[in-house]
Motif scaffolding. Structure first.
Motif, PDB file in Angstrom:
ATOM      1  N   ASN A   1     122.853  -9.412   7.373  1.00  0.00           N
ATOM      2  CA  ASN A   1     123.446  -8.078   7.504  1.00  0.00           C
ATOM      3  C   ASN A   1     123.747  -7.725   8.949  1.00  0.00           C
ATOM      4  O   ASN A   1     124.836  -7.226   9.272  1.00  0.00           O
TER       5      ASN A   1
ATOM      6  N   LEU B   1     133.661  -7.070   3.209  1.00  0.00           N
ATOM      7  CA  LEU B   1     134.209  -7.545   4.475  1.00  0.00           C
ATOM      8  C   LEU B   1     134.405  -9.063   4.459  1.00  0.00           C
ATOM      9  O   LEU B   1     135.517  -9.565   4.705  1.00  0.00           O
TER      10      LEU B   1
ATOM     11  N   ASN C   1     127.406  -7.271  10.654  1.00  0.00           N
ATOM     12  CA  ASN C   1     127.706  -5.956  11.220  1.00  0.00           C
ATOM     13  C   ASN C   1     128.019  -6.026  12.709  1.00  0.00           C
ATOM     14  O   ASN C   1     128.962  -5.394  13.192  1.00  0.00           O
TER      15      ASN C   1
ATOM     16  N   PHE D   1     129.070  -3.538   1.337  1.00  0.00           N
ATOM     17  CA  PHE D   1     129.994  -3.502   2.470  1.00  0.00           C
ATOM     18  C   PHE D   1     130.146  -4.890   3.080  1.00  0.00           C
ATOM     19  O   PHE D   1     131.259  -5.330   3.414  1.00  0.00           O
TER      20      PHE D   1
ATOM     21  N   HIS E   1     123.896   4.939   6.994  1.00  0.00           N
ATOM     22  CA  HIS E   1     124.273   3.549   7.270  1.00  0.00           C
ATOM     23  C   HIS E   1     123.674   2.597   6.237  1.00  0.00           C
ATOM     24  O   HIS E   1     124.309   1.607   5.846  1.00  0.00           O
TER      25      HIS E   1
ATOM     26  N   THR F   1     136.847   0.745   7.952  1.00  0.00           N
ATOM     27  CA  THR F   1     136.994  -0.576   7.361  1.00  0.00           C
ATOM     28  C   THR F   1     137.264  -0.544   5.862  1.00  0.00           C
ATOM     29  O   THR F   1     138.131  -1.283   5.365  1.00  0.00           O
ATOM     30  N   VAL F   2     136.542   0.288   5.142  1.00  0.00           N
ATOM     31  CA  VAL F   2     136.628   0.278   3.675  1.00  0.00           C
ATOM     32  C   VAL F   2     138.044   0.559   3.169  1.00  0.00           C
ATOM     33  O   VAL F   2     138.595  -0.239   2.393  1.00  0.00           O
TER      34      VAL F   2
ATOM     35  N   GLN G   1     138.645  -3.792  10.453  1.00  0.00           N
ATOM     36  CA  GLN G   1     138.433  -2.376  10.735  1.00  0.00           C
ATOM     37  C   GLN G   1     139.757  -1.615  10.815  1.00  0.00           C
ATOM     38  O   GLN G   1     139.803  -0.410  10.581  1.00  0.00           O
TER      39      GLN G   1
ATOM     40  N   ALA H   1     132.401   1.640   9.462  1.00  0.00           N
ATOM     41  CA  ALA H   1     132.509   1.505   8.004  1.00  0.00           C
ATOM     42  C   ALA H   1     133.558   2.446   7.429  1.00  0.00           C
ATOM     43  O   ALA H   1     134.293   2.082   6.502  1.00  0.00           O
TER      44      ALA H   1
ATOM     45  N   ILE I   1     126.018   2.584   3.380  1.00  0.00           N
ATOM     46  CA  ILE I   1     127.429   2.241   3.629  1.00  0.00           C
ATOM     47  C   ILE I   1     127.493   0.907   4.374  1.00  0.00           C
ATOM     48  O   ILE I   1     127.441  -0.154   3.768  1.00  0.00           O
ATOM     49  N   GLY I   2     127.629   0.936   5.696  1.00  0.00           N
ATOM     50  CA  GLY I   2     127.808  -0.296   6.460  1.00  0.00           C
ATOM     51  C   GLY I   2     126.626  -1.240   6.396  1.00  0.00           C
ATOM     52  O   GLY I   2     126.788  -2.453   6.536  1.00  0.00           O
TER      53      GLY I   2
END
Length: 571
Positions: free
Chosen positions: A278, A25, A282, A21, A12, A534-535, A292, A531, A15-16
């Motif tokens: 963050n 977003l 998130n 990230f 995590h 979403t990406v 997402q 994540a 990534i997220g």
């Protein structure tokens, strides 16, 4: 379990939980907000009219009405994120995290408009005649790279497959596991019902609903979502009003530390800007899921003669989910003051950190060191060795962190009896100790228990915990219902509709098992799966930005011709 939790946490962070990230977003939402000239504001009034069915046609194809699709999508987003997730955001990042949740929601209104529009445009009908839609379909059809001689690189095919696999994983990590875990914890804390019993009852109810597919799901959610949202809204307003003296200070605490972070207060050891930012973003994404790619799967089933009208309906989701419900939960927590207070509770072993030295909150230097450690700014020596326990009391002079606070009055029991013996500690962790060894004491709390405590700090008193327990049950259960549909549409895309029933059985089984699994591990798993969906979805939206604008322009041209007397936004 500890090793698995560490793997999830480490992944995590890259990534997220990483800045790239967050900027992807928010950057996508900001880009489309500016590129499309703030559609979340200009189209809001029109969205209300569309969802009421004002412009429906008898010939529109689909499985559900606009309102049913909105209710199904909302049931997928209005869940633990609105009760437990908001509390977790404030616990991790302080009041400023709530501000960033709201920013994420505002930009997310535009992101969701775009992703639903594209997904609805490229929806299909499966071999059973049911609508099959979602980002994987526009990826497969529009994101391939053309070559000479009518050949192409099938990037869209692979991206769509990756997204569908991520959706299946996320149906467990977002839609099933944390939902029932929060339900069972809340019911146990409130009514004393064992986790496994709650899990069994809810799993049976879930199975009865999802076996009927989207039509039965929609018929349940269109009744359940408005009911639970209205009850929660009225109750939250009443509780905030009962703490009226803290309303203005709570508002100020949200805004005044947005770019500086929150200093240590009470048992809260502080959170810097990056941590608040963050975690706010998130948790905002976990709550409203904008970007997402989940909600477009529900909206694809809506009866509509063109895609933009359903995209406009989707603008309402983040507004209802985060701007209204999450904000109210945050204000309940902040106005009650319990977010920074240590309270008696049973410790989760994965939240316990044994330090190599002794620290006190009365020392500014100690607080600064602990704050930097908890906010990932620096390391701190962790203890490895054994702790000696006599009659439930730890004799060693090692400070212990639980739930990001210095734990006090720690008691260790084994099978309900005060424990005497030794506890093995490895690099600050006690997660490998026997399951029947229970730690309790005073510390901060987070997630659903924090919201529950906040609801008791009002005119409701102890009755407030029943509101949260019932609200959490309805919110979380409705989320699991919606996510079962998202997962079965992803299974349809990957291997066909005939395997959907197998997926539903596995989904229900996992739902039951998660009712008695460690909460921390489940939350960390859910952040990863979010994540992974979403990406690829955001990348696809950005690539197709010109097509989105063209489709929207065509919609308003046609709409003006069909409804010349209607007032419409200027493009």
């Amino acid at each position: 379990m500890q090793q698995l939790n560490e793997i999830f946490t480490t992944l995590h962070q890259y990534i997220g939980g990483n800045n790239w990230f967050i900027f992807l977003l928010l950057g996508t939402g900001l880009f489309f907000t500016l590129y499309l000239k703030f559609p979340q504001i200009r189209y809001f009034r029109h969205a209300v009219r569309v969802v009421r069915g004002k412009y429906d046609r008898i010939t529109d194809k689909g499985d559900t009405t606009h309102f049913q699709s909105l209710a199904t999508a909302l049931s997928g987003t209005v869940g633990t994120g609105n009760i437990a997730g908001v509390a977790l955001a404030v616990h991790l990042g302080g009041p400023a995290a709530l501000f960033w949740m709201l920013v994420t929601a505002f930009l997310g209104m535009c992101t969701k408009f775009v992703e639903v529009t594209l997904s609805h445009k490229y929806r299909e009908f499966d071999e059973k005649g049911m609508v099959a839609g979602g980002p994987m379909y526009f990826m497969r059809k529009r994101l391939n790279i053309p070559l000479k001689n009518n050949k192409m690189i099938k990037t869209g095919y692979w991206l769509g497959g990756f997204f569908a696999i991520a959706t299946v994983l996320s149906s467990f990590g977002t839609g099933s596991l944390p939902q029932i875990n929060s339900i069972s914890n809340a019911i146990f804390a409130t009514f004393g019902v064992q986790h496994i019993i709650t899990g069994a009852v809810m799993a049976v109810l879930l199975a009865l609903i999802i076996i009927g597919g989207i039509r039965r799901i929609a018929s349940v959610t269109e009744k359940l979502v408005p009911f639970m949202a209205i009850i929660y809204f009225l109750t939250a307003i009443a509780i905030i009003a009962s703490n009226y003296q803290n309303i203005i200070p709570s508002f100020l605490s949200i805004s005044e530390n947005v770019f500086t972070g929150t200093s240590a207060i009470g048992g809260f050891l502080g959170a810097g800007f990056a941590f608040a930012f963050n975690n706010g973003v998130n948790r905002g994404l976990f709550s409203n899921e904008a970007g997402q790619g989940s909600a477009p799967i529900a909206h694809a089933a809506a009866k509509a003669h063109e895609p933009v009208s359903e995209g406009i309906v989707a603008i309402l989701e983040p507004f209802i989910d985060t701007v209204i419900i999450c904000f109210l939960t945050g204000m309940v927590i902040l106005s009650s003051g319990v977010w920074s207070e240590k309270v008696p509770n049973q410790f989760q072993k994965t939240d316990i950190i044994v330090l190599a030295g002794s620290y006190t909150e009365s020392s500014e230097d100690n607080v600064a060191k602990l704050s930097n450690y908890l906010n990932n700014k620096s390391d701190i020596p962790l203890y490895t060795g054994t702790l000696t326990v006599i009659d439930g009391k730890i004799l060693d002079n090692n400070s212990i962190i639980h739930a990001r606070s210095l734990a006090e009055d720690i008691v260790v029991k084994k099978v309900g009896v005060l424990y005497s013996g030794e506890i093995v500690v490895t690099n600050g962790s006690v997660a490998d100790t026997p399951n029947d060894l229970i730690f309790s004491g005073k510390s901060l709390i987070h997630s659903a228990p924090l919201t529950t405590l906040a609801y008791t700090q009002s005119f409701l008193g102890e009755s407030g915990k029943y509101v949260v327990a019932i609200g959490l049950l309805l919110f979380a259960f409705s989320t699991a219902i919606a996510w079962s549909y998202y997962g079965d549409r992803a299974i349809t895309y990957l291997i066909g509709a005939k395997y959907v029933m197998i997926y539903r059985i596995i989904f229900v089984m996992a739902f039951f098992i998660a009712s008695f699994v460690d909460t921390t591990i489940i939350w960390n798993l859910s952040m990863l799966t979010v994540a992974f969906m979403t990406v690829p979805n955001l990348i696809g939206l950005l690539i197709l930005h010109k097509e989105v604008k063209s489709v929207i322009g065509s919609y308003w041209v046609d709409f003006r011709k069909e409804h010349p007397n209607e007032k419409v936004p200027k493009e």
